[in-house]
Design a protein around this motif. Sequence first.
Motif, short mmCIF file in Angstrom:
data_model
loop_
_atom_site.label_atom_id
_atom_site.label_comp_id
_atom_site.label_asym_id
_atom_site.label_seq_id
_atom_site.Cartn_x
_atom_site.Cartn_y
_atom_site.Cartn_z
N TYR A 64 -5.06 -31.54 23.65
CA TYR A 64 -4.21 -31.12 24.77
C TYR A 64 -3.51 -32.34 25.37
N TYR A 65 -2.45 -32.05 26.09
CA TYR A 65 -1.70 -33.07 26.82
C TYR A 65 -2.05 -32.95 28.30
N ASP A 66 -2.17 -34.08 28.95
CA ASP A 66 -2.40 -34.14 30.41
C ASP A 66 -1.54 -35.25 30.98
N GLY A 67 -0.50 -34.84 31.67
CA GLY A 67 0.42 -35.83 32.23
C GLY A 67 1.13 -36.62 31.17
N GLY A 68 1.42 -35.93 30.06
CA GLY A 68 2.11 -36.61 28.96
C GLY A 68 1.22 -37.44 28.08
N VAL A 69 -0.09 -37.39 28.31
CA VAL A 69 -1.04 -38.18 27.51
C VAL A 69 -1.81 -37.24 26.60
N LEU A 70 -1.85 -37.54 25.29
CA LEU A 70 -2.55 -36.73 24.29
C LEU A 70 -4.01 -37.14 24.26
N HIS A 71 -4.90 -36.21 24.48
CA HIS A 71 -6.35 -36.47 24.49
C HIS A 71 -6.95 -36.07 23.14
N LEU A 72 -7.61 -37.01 22.49
CA LEU A 72 -8.19 -36.81 21.15
C LEU A 72 -9.71 -36.83 21.17
N ASP A 73 -10.32 -36.73 22.36
CA ASP A 73 -11.78 -36.88 22.43
C ASP A 73 -12.52 -35.83 21.59
N ALA A 74 -12.00 -34.63 21.48
CA ALA A 74 -12.71 -33.56 20.78
C ALA A 74 -12.89 -33.85 19.29
N LEU A 75 -12.07 -34.72 18.72
CA LEU A 75 -12.16 -35.00 17.28
C LEU A 75 -13.45 -35.72 16.92
N ALA A 76 -14.05 -36.39 17.90
CA ALA A 76 -15.24 -37.19 17.61
C ALA A 76 -16.48 -36.33 17.42
N GLU A 77 -16.46 -35.09 17.88
CA GLU A 77 -17.66 -34.27 17.82
C GLU A 77 -17.43 -32.88 17.23
N ASP A 78 -16.22 -32.55 16.90
CA ASP A 78 -15.93 -31.23 16.32
C ASP A 78 -16.29 -31.22 14.84
N ASP A 79 -17.08 -30.20 14.43
CA ASP A 79 -17.47 -30.09 13.02
C ASP A 79 -16.27 -29.92 12.10
N LEU A 80 -15.23 -29.26 12.58
CA LEU A 80 -14.04 -29.10 11.75
C LEU A 80 -13.41 -30.44 11.42
N ALA A 81 -13.47 -31.36 12.38
CA ALA A 81 -12.91 -32.69 12.14
C ALA A 81 -13.85 -33.55 11.30
N LEU A 82 -15.15 -33.45 11.58
CA LEU A 82 -16.12 -34.31 10.88
C LEU A 82 -16.24 -33.92 9.40
N SER A 83 -16.05 -32.64 9.06
CA SER A 83 -16.21 -32.20 7.66
C SER A 83 -14.89 -32.14 6.91
N ALA A 84 -13.79 -32.50 7.56
CA ALA A 84 -12.49 -32.44 6.89
C ALA A 84 -12.39 -33.53 5.84
N GLU A 85 -11.79 -33.16 4.70
CA GLU A 85 -11.60 -34.16 3.62
C GLU A 85 -10.57 -35.21 4.03
N ARG A 86 -9.47 -34.79 4.63
CA ARG A 86 -8.42 -35.69 5.12
C ARG A 86 -7.90 -35.11 6.45
N LEU A 87 -7.81 -35.98 7.45
CA LEU A 87 -7.41 -35.53 8.78
C LEU A 87 -6.50 -36.59 9.41
N ALA A 88 -5.47 -36.11 10.10
CA ALA A 88 -4.57 -37.02 10.82
C ALA A 88 -3.94 -36.27 11.99
N VAL A 89 -3.64 -37.03 13.02
CA VAL A 89 -2.88 -36.51 14.16
C VAL A 89 -1.60 -37.32 14.23
N VAL A 90 -0.50 -36.63 14.12
CA VAL A 90 0.80 -37.30 14.13
C VAL A 90 1.51 -36.94 15.45
N ARG A 91 1.99 -37.99 16.11
CA ARG A 91 2.67 -37.79 17.40
C ARG A 91 4.17 -37.75 17.18
#
Length: 416
Positions: A64-91
């Motif tokens: 999510y965005y908050d005041g124009g800032v993209l928050h990526l904290d959920a990626l550190a603990e989400d199983d979908l992110a941890l088990s992904a073969e390749r993952l990227a966030v592009v701004r």
Amino acid sequence: MRSGPAVAHLQRVRWATTLLFAATTALCLLFLAVLAVRTDARSRTNDLDNDVGRRADGLARTLYYDGGVLHLDALAEDDLALSAERLAVVRAPAPGLPQVRHASAAPAARAPLPDQAGLDDIWRQVEHEQETVFMAAEAGGREIQWAAAPVWDGDRIGAAVLVGADPAQSLAAHDRLVRRLALGCAALVLAAAAVGHLLSGRAMRPALRGLDRQEQFLAEAAHELRTPLATLRLVVETGGTSPARAPAALDEAVRLVDRLGRLVTGLLARARVEAGTQDVELTPLRLDQLVEQTVEELPDSTGVTVTTEAVVVDGDPELLAQAVRNLVENALRHGGGTPVDVSVTAGRIAVRDHGPGVPAEDRTRVFERRVTGTTSTGTGTGLAIVRWVAELHGGTARLSPAPGGGLYAELLLPVR
């Protein structure tokens, strides 16, 4: 072993039927195999797209965005992110090229992300579709399937979550399936060809038996007609060369013609019975009278002695007369010129000659069709007819040594 053009034609038909059976099976299996291969390929592609799409959509909702800032904290603990073969966030570029804010990959992945040109293509697709998109893009020299889900910043797309998966494992499993299908189809085609050859062979058996019966009938017809025709020719020639003998020759010729007519009728009846188109009609008859009349009609019956007693049996007169003629003629022809004795008792017609006899091991074999030889009982063609007539009447035919030398040829019938 059977031979001849008709048998060769049936064999060709059998092989053609086998090939047709195998070809039809192969075409059906090919159609089903192609359908299975295509279905499997689509299913694997859909499964791969569903997996990366589910991950990309789920992770995009956690960012999510908050005041124009993209928050990526959920990626550190989400199983979908941890088990992904390749993952990227592009701004989103502001302005310029898309910027990678986060990237991770499994240890086996040599290069987690596409190059900058690939990222530009993915970003443009996301901006254009404004929803999750799927596309293939190269990463580390391998074709990777990507799903890109937009992350909204207000009313604009601020970033995109990219999830990639290598389809190599799925393609390898698909190739294994193709190979197994090919081997299985080949084995089934061979099995179908074998089954088709077996079934066509069984289907041909009635036709081959029909050919055997036809050949046997021709042989038996020739055997039955040869002697009266030769006698008829001799009588006609005698009457033609001697006017004084012409009336007697004419009477004899008429008698022989009548006999030939009865022979032909009997042959046709036997052919119809063997073909199954006519049943044997058994009627009560005097067996002793039938034997006496049959022997009397033989052209060379001077050396035959007949002793009878009154016997009534159920039988076909033409077929029984034919069997008696064969027994007596065989004894006359192959008994070494010795007298022939014919006796009729209850259920038994016995024809005895005084010749050298038949070895014990041949006494059953000579009743088989197509068994020929110069024995005291004649050829297998004539005796085969005798046995066939006996079996039709519920009886048997046999050979046995006679006391004092010679041989008994017996036709045994059930009495009333």
